[in-house]
Scaffold this active site. Sequence first.
Site, PDB file in Angstrom:
ATOM      1  N   SER A 121     -20.731 -23.875  21.891  1.00 58.32           N
ATOM      2  CA  SER A 121     -22.012 -24.150  22.547  1.00 58.32           C
ATOM      3  C   SER A 121     -22.745 -22.817  22.694  1.00 58.32           C
ATOM      4  CB  SER A 121     -21.782 -24.771  23.925  1.00 58.32           C
ATOM      5  OG  SER A 121     -21.170 -23.821  24.775  1.00 58.32           O
ATOM      6  N   TYR A 160     -12.493  -5.163  14.037  1.00 63.33           N
ATOM      7  CA  TYR A 160     -13.516  -6.001  13.417  1.00 63.33           C
ATOM      8  C   TYR A 160     -14.919  -5.714  13.960  1.00 63.33           C
ATOM      9  CZ  TYR A 160     -12.426  -9.365  17.259  1.00 63.33           C
ATOM     10  OH  TYR A 160     -12.207  -9.958  18.466  1.00 63.33           O
ATOM     11  N   PRO A 178      -8.263  -0.890  18.909  1.00 61.93           N
ATOM     12  CA  PRO A 178      -6.860  -1.273  18.731  1.00 61.93           C
ATOM     13  C   PRO A 178      -6.714  -2.383  17.704  1.00 61.93           C
ATOM     14  CG  PRO A 178      -7.602  -1.568  21.041  1.00 61.93           C
ATOM     15  CD  PRO A 178      -8.822  -1.424  20.164  1.00 61.93           C
TER      16      PRO A 178
HETATM   17  C1  HXC Z   1     -14.753 -23.518  22.547  1.00 64.24           C
HETATM   18  C2  HXC Z   1     -14.863 -22.775  24.733  1.00 64.24           C
HETATM   19  C3  HXC Z   1     -13.484 -22.454  24.721  1.00 64.24           C
HETATM   20  C4  HXC Z   1     -12.754 -22.715  23.518  1.00 64.24           C
HETATM   21  C5  HXC Z   1     -14.275 -21.932  26.663  1.00 64.24           C
HETATM   22  N1  HXC Z   1     -15.294 -22.450  25.960  1.00 64.24           N
HETATM   23  N2  HXC Z   1     -13.153 -21.937  25.931  1.00 64.24           N
HETATM   24  N3  HXC Z   1     -15.490 -23.287  23.671  1.00 64.24           N
HETATM   25  N4  HXC Z   1     -13.429 -23.240  22.460  1.00 64.24           N
HETATM   26  N5  HXC Z   1     -11.453 -22.434  23.406  1.00 64.24           N
HETATM   27  C6  HXC Z   1     -16.676 -22.622  26.416  1.00 64.24           C
HETATM   28  C7  HXC Z   1     -16.780 -23.484  27.659  1.00 64.24           C
HETATM   29  O1  HXC Z   1     -16.750 -24.872  27.353  1.00 64.24           O
HETATM   30  C8  HXC Z   1     -18.129 -23.039  28.208  1.00 64.24           C
HETATM   31  O2  HXC Z   1     -19.199 -23.594  27.485  1.00 64.24           O
HETATM   32  C9  HXC Z   1     -18.138 -21.558  27.887  1.00 64.24           C
HETATM   33  O3  HXC Z   1     -17.223 -21.389  26.812  1.00 64.24           O
HETATM   34  C10 HXC Z   1     -17.687 -20.705  29.072  1.00 64.24           C
HETATM   35  O4  HXC Z   1     -16.395 -21.147  29.464  1.00 64.24           O
HETATM   36  P1  HXC Z   1     -15.869 -21.010  30.969  1.00 64.24           P
HETATM   37  O5  HXC Z   1     -14.449 -21.449  30.984  1.00 64.24           O
HETATM   38  O6  HXC Z   1     -16.822 -21.653  31.909  1.00 64.24           O
HETATM   39  O7  HXC Z   1     -16.032 -19.414  31.159  1.00 64.24           O
HETATM   40  P2  HXC Z   1     -15.302 -18.402  32.090  1.00 64.24           P
HETATM   41  O8  HXC Z   1     -14.576 -19.103  33.209  1.00 64.24           O
HETATM   42  O9  HXC Z   1     -16.304 -17.383  32.416  1.00 64.24           O
HETATM   43  O10 HXC Z   1     -14.129 -17.794  31.150  1.00 64.24           O
HETATM   44  C11 HXC Z   1     -14.454 -16.908  30.074  1.00 64.24           C
HETATM   45  C12 HXC Z   1     -13.537 -17.110  28.873  1.00 64.24           C
HETATM   46  C13 HXC Z   1     -12.034 -17.092  29.289  1.00 64.24           C
HETATM   47  C14 HXC Z   1     -13.865 -16.019  27.869  1.00 64.24           C
HETATM   48  C15 HXC Z   1     -13.851 -18.480  28.237  1.00 64.24           C
HETATM   49  O11 HXC Z   1     -11.212 -17.233  28.138  1.00 64.24           O
HETATM   50  C16 HXC Z   1     -11.671 -15.815  30.003  1.00 64.24           C
HETATM   51  O12 HXC Z   1     -11.757 -15.768  31.247  1.00 64.24           O
HETATM   52  N6  HXC Z   1     -11.251 -14.762  29.259  1.00 64.24           N
HETATM   53  C17 HXC Z   1     -10.944 -13.435  29.827  1.00 64.24           C
HETATM   54  C18 HXC Z   1      -9.746 -12.788  29.230  1.00 64.24           C
HETATM   55  C19 HXC Z   1      -9.720 -12.726  27.733  1.00 64.24           C
HETATM   56  O13 HXC Z   1     -10.463 -13.447  27.034  1.00 64.24           O
HETATM   57  N7  HXC Z   1      -8.823 -11.869  27.196  1.00 64.24           N
HETATM   58  C20 HXC Z   1      -8.645 -11.734  25.776  1.00 64.24           C
HETATM   59  C21 HXC Z   1      -9.311 -10.517  25.268  1.00 64.24           C
HETATM   60  S1  HXC Z   1      -8.619 -10.250  23.710  1.00 64.24           S
HETATM   61  P3  HXC Z   1     -20.046 -24.892  27.989  1.00 64.24           P
HETATM   62  O14 HXC Z   1     -21.119 -25.046  26.986  1.00 64.24           O
HETATM   63  O15 HXC Z   1     -19.060 -26.016  27.996  1.00 64.24           O
HETATM   64  O16 HXC Z   1     -20.555 -24.556  29.366  1.00 64.24           O
HETATM   65  C22 HXC Z   1      -9.618  -9.449  22.712  1.00 64.24           C
HETATM   66  C23 HXC Z   1      -8.847  -8.991  21.487  1.00 64.24           C
HETATM   67  C24 HXC Z   1      -9.644  -8.683  20.292  1.00 64.24           C
HETATM   68  O17 HXC Z   1     -10.756  -9.251  22.957  1.00 64.24           O
HETATM   69  C25 HXC Z   1      -8.855  -8.350  19.023  1.00 64.24           C
HETATM   70  C26 HXC Z   1      -7.434  -8.807  18.877  1.00 64.24           C
HETATM   71  C27 HXC Z   1      -6.718  -8.281  17.667  1.00 64.24           C
HETATM   72  P1  NAP Z   2      -6.555  -9.179  28.930  1.00 61.00           P
HETATM   73  O1  NAP Z   2      -5.305  -8.849  29.660  1.00 61.00           O
HETATM   74  O2  NAP Z   2      -7.014 -10.598  28.932  1.00 61.00           O
HETATM   75  O3  NAP Z   2      -7.708  -8.225  29.467  1.00 61.00           O
HETATM   76  C1  NAP Z   2      -9.022  -8.598  29.667  1.00 61.00           C
HETATM   77  C2  NAP Z   2      -9.399  -8.246  31.084  1.00 61.00           C
HETATM   78  O4  NAP Z   2     -10.794  -8.430  31.269  1.00 61.00           O
HETATM   79  C3  NAP Z   2      -8.687  -9.107  32.131  1.00 61.00           C
HETATM   80  O5  NAP Z   2      -8.036  -8.270  33.046  1.00 61.00           O
HETATM   81  C4  NAP Z   2      -9.823  -9.875  32.819  1.00 61.00           C
HETATM   82  O6  NAP Z   2      -9.563  -9.999  34.217  1.00 61.00           O
HETATM   83  C5  NAP Z   2     -11.014  -8.973  32.537  1.00 61.00           C
HETATM   84  N1  NAP Z   2     -12.273  -9.699  32.536  1.00 61.00           N
HETATM   85  C6  NAP Z   2     -12.591 -10.781  31.787  1.00 61.00           C
HETATM   86  N2  NAP Z   2     -13.826 -11.200  32.073  1.00 61.00           N
HETATM   87  C7  NAP Z   2     -14.301 -10.354  33.024  1.00 61.00           C
HETATM   88  C8  NAP Z   2     -15.527 -10.275  33.728  1.00 61.00           C
HETATM   89  N3  NAP Z   2     -16.518 -11.146  33.509  1.00 61.00           N
HETATM   90  N4  NAP Z   2     -15.678  -9.283  34.629  1.00 61.00           N
HETATM   91  C9  NAP Z   2     -14.688  -8.401  34.853  1.00 61.00           C
HETATM   92  N5  NAP Z   2     -13.509  -8.430  34.227  1.00 61.00           N
HETATM   93  C10 NAP Z   2     -13.324  -9.403  33.318  1.00 61.00           C
HETATM   94  O7  NAP Z   2      -6.443  -8.774  27.381  1.00 61.00           O
HETATM   95  P2  NAP Z   2      -6.106  -7.382  26.655  1.00 61.00           P
HETATM   96  O8  NAP Z   2      -5.476  -7.735  25.371  1.00 61.00           O
HETATM   97  O9  NAP Z   2      -5.394  -6.457  27.580  1.00 61.00           O
HETATM   98  O10 NAP Z   2      -7.556  -6.802  26.329  1.00 61.00           O
HETATM   99  C11 NAP Z   2      -7.999  -5.548  26.844  1.00 61.00           C
HETATM  100  C12 NAP Z   2      -9.020  -4.938  25.915  1.00 61.00           C
HETATM  101  O11 NAP Z   2      -8.418  -4.622  24.668  1.00 61.00           O
HETATM  102  C13 NAP Z   2     -10.215  -5.844  25.582  1.00 61.00           C
HETATM  103  O12 NAP Z   2     -11.389  -5.062  25.508  1.00 61.00           O
HETATM  104  C14 NAP Z   2      -9.863  -6.379  24.220  1.00 61.00           C
HETATM  105  O13 NAP Z   2     -10.999  -6.788  23.489  1.00 61.00           O
HETATM  106  C15 NAP Z   2      -9.209  -5.155  23.628  1.00 61.00           C
HETATM  107  N6  NAP Z   2      -8.367  -5.406  22.466  1.00 61.00           N
HETATM  108  C16 NAP Z   2      -7.145  -5.986  22.634  1.00 61.00           C
HETATM  109  C17 NAP Z   2      -6.343  -6.173  21.528  1.00 61.00           C
HETATM  110  C18 NAP Z   2      -4.979  -6.754  21.646  1.00 61.00           C
HETATM  111  O14 NAP Z   2      -4.309  -6.918  20.618  1.00 61.00           O
HETATM  112  N7  NAP Z   2      -4.490  -7.065  22.840  1.00 61.00           N
HETATM  113  C19 NAP Z   2      -6.798  -5.787  20.271  1.00 61.00           C
HETATM  114  C20 NAP Z   2      -8.059  -5.225  20.135  1.00 61.00           C
HETATM  115  C21 NAP Z   2      -8.831  -5.023  21.255  1.00 61.00           C
HETATM  116  P3  NAP Z   2     -10.043 -11.263  35.099  1.00 61.00           P
HETATM  117  O15 NAP Z   2      -9.651 -12.483  34.355  1.00 61.00           O
HETATM  118  O16 NAP Z   2      -9.337 -11.073  36.401  1.00 61.00           O
HETATM  119  O17 NAP Z   2     -11.530 -11.111  35.257  1.00 61.00           O
END
Ligand code: HXC
Ligand code: NAP
Length: 293
Positions: free
Chosen positions: A113, A156, A197
Site C-alpha cells: 500500500s 543494495y 553491512p
Molecule cells: C505488506 C505490510 C507488511 C508486510 C506491514 N505492512 N507489514 N505490507 N507486507 N509484511 C503494511 C501495513 O499493512 C501498513 O499499511 C504499513 O505497512 C505500516 O505497517 P504498521 O504495522 O502499521 O507499521 P509500524 O507498526 O510502524 O511497523 C513498521 C514496520 C515493522 C516496518 C512494518 O516491521 C517494524 O516495526 N519494523 C522495525 C524493525 C525492522 O524492520 N528491522 C529490520 C531492519 S533490517 P496499511 O496500508 O495497511 O496501513 C534491514 C536490513 C537490510 O533494514 C539488509 C539486510 C541484508
Molecule cells: P533491528 O534489531 O530490527 O533494528 C532496528 C531498530 O530500529 C530496532 O531497535 C527498532 O526498535 C528501531 N526502530 C524501528 N522503527 C523505529 C522508529 N520509527 N523510531 C525509532 N526506532 C525505530 O535490526 P538490525 O538488523 O539490528 O538493523 C540495524 C541496522 O542495520 C538497520 O539500519 C538495518 O537496515 C541495518 N542492516 C542490517 C543488516 C543485517 O543483516 N542485520 C544488513 C544491512 C543493514 P523499536 O522497534 O523499539 O522502535
Amino acid sequence: MDYSKKMLRDDALAGKNIVVTGGGSGLGKAMTRYFLELGAKVAITSRNLDKLKTTASELESETGGTCLPVQCDVRHYDQVEAMMQTVLDSFEKVDILVNNAAGNFISPTERLSANAFDTIIDIVLKGTKNCTLAFGKHWIDTKQENTNVLNIVTTYAWTGSGYVVPSAAAKAGVLAMTRSLAVEWAKYGMRFNAIAPGPFPTKGAWDRLLPGELREKFDLAKKVPLKRVGDHQELANLAAYMVSDFGAYLNGEVITIDGGEWLKGAGMFNLLEAVPEPMWDMLEAMIRAKKDH
Ligand code: HXC
Ligand code: NAP
C-alpha cells in the site's frame, strides 16, 4: 580465526557521548555494548521504552558504563528534538550520532500500500534526516566541533534490490545525504560516514527478511564468498573505529562489510565457481583450439 575479538584499546571512546537510534536490539545493541566498553556514555532510543530499559540495564551491568534509554519515534521531528534535549539534560553534550534505526520487510512492490511504502521511507530516510538535522543544527548553534554522524545503510543502497524496494530507495537517499553533508558541514567540524553491512543475523532483520522456510531455502552464508555471515563484534569494531578520533580523517566514506557478497552477485563470470576443476582442462583446450580461426 577469532573474528569476535575486540579491536580498539580500552579508552578509545573515553569522554565521548553517543546517541544510537534503534540501540535496543540487534546491531544497534552490539555497537552500544562496545561503545560502553570503550568508555563512552551512550543514549539508546527507539519506540519501545521497555525494551530500551531492559537493554540499558543489561549493558550497564555487563560493562559498568552509562546507558540512557530514551523513547523516540524517529519519524517525528518533535520527538527527535525532545529526545535530543533529554540526552543533553543528562549528558550535557553529544559528540556522535549513529543513525541505525530502520524498518524493512520483503514484499513484491505491487502488493505494497502507499502507507506501507511510506512507513519504510519515513523510518529510514526521514528518520535519519530528522536526527541529522536536529543534532547538526545543535552542533552548529553551539559551535561544538569534532562531532560525527555514522549512518547504517546496506549494500543494495547502490545496486538496488527487488522485494525490498522502499528500503533500497531510502538507504540510497541516506547514502547521498552522508556524502553531501560530509562536504557541506565539514566546515562546522562534523564528519559523516556510513557502514554498509551484508548479512548479520539479527531477530529484527531475519523475522522480516527470511520468514519461515526462506531461512533454509536462502541460506545467506552461501551467497558470501567467505561462506559465512557477519559476527556482530566485527561490525562493532568497524563502527567504533569510524566514530572514534582514530577515524578523524575519514569523511564521506561508506565502508562495506559483507565478506564480498554484493560483488559476487555483480561480477558477470563469478558463476564459473560452479565449474569443477577437471572441466577447466577441457575448457582451456576448447578455447585454445579456436585461437587460429
Ligand atoms: C505488506 C505490510 C507488511 C508486510 C506491514 N505492512 N507489514 N505490507 N507486507 N509484511 C503494511 C501495513 O499493512 C501498513 O499499511 C504499513 O505497512 C505500516 O505497517 P504498521 O504495522 O502499521 O507499521 P509500524 O507498526 O510502524 O511497523 C513498521 C514496520 C515493522 C516496518 C512494518 O516491521 C517494524 O516495526 N519494523 C522495525 C524493525 C525492522 O524492520 N528491522 C529490520 C531492519 S533490517 P496499511 O496500508 O495497511 O496501513 C534491514 C536490513 C537490510 O533494514 C539488509 C539486510 C541484508
Ligand atoms: P533491528 O534489531 O530490527 O533494528 C532496528 C531498530 O530500529 C530496532 O531497535 C527498532 O526498535 C528501531 N526502530 C524501528 N522503527 C523505529 C522508529 N520509527 N523510531 C525509532 N526506532 C525505530 O535490526 P538490525 O538488523 O539490528 O538493523 C540495524 C541496522 O542495520 C538497520 O539500519 C538495518 O537496515 C541495518 N542492516 C542490517 C543488516 C543485517 O543483516 N542485520 C544488513 C544491512 C543493514 P523499536 O522497534 O523499539 O522502535
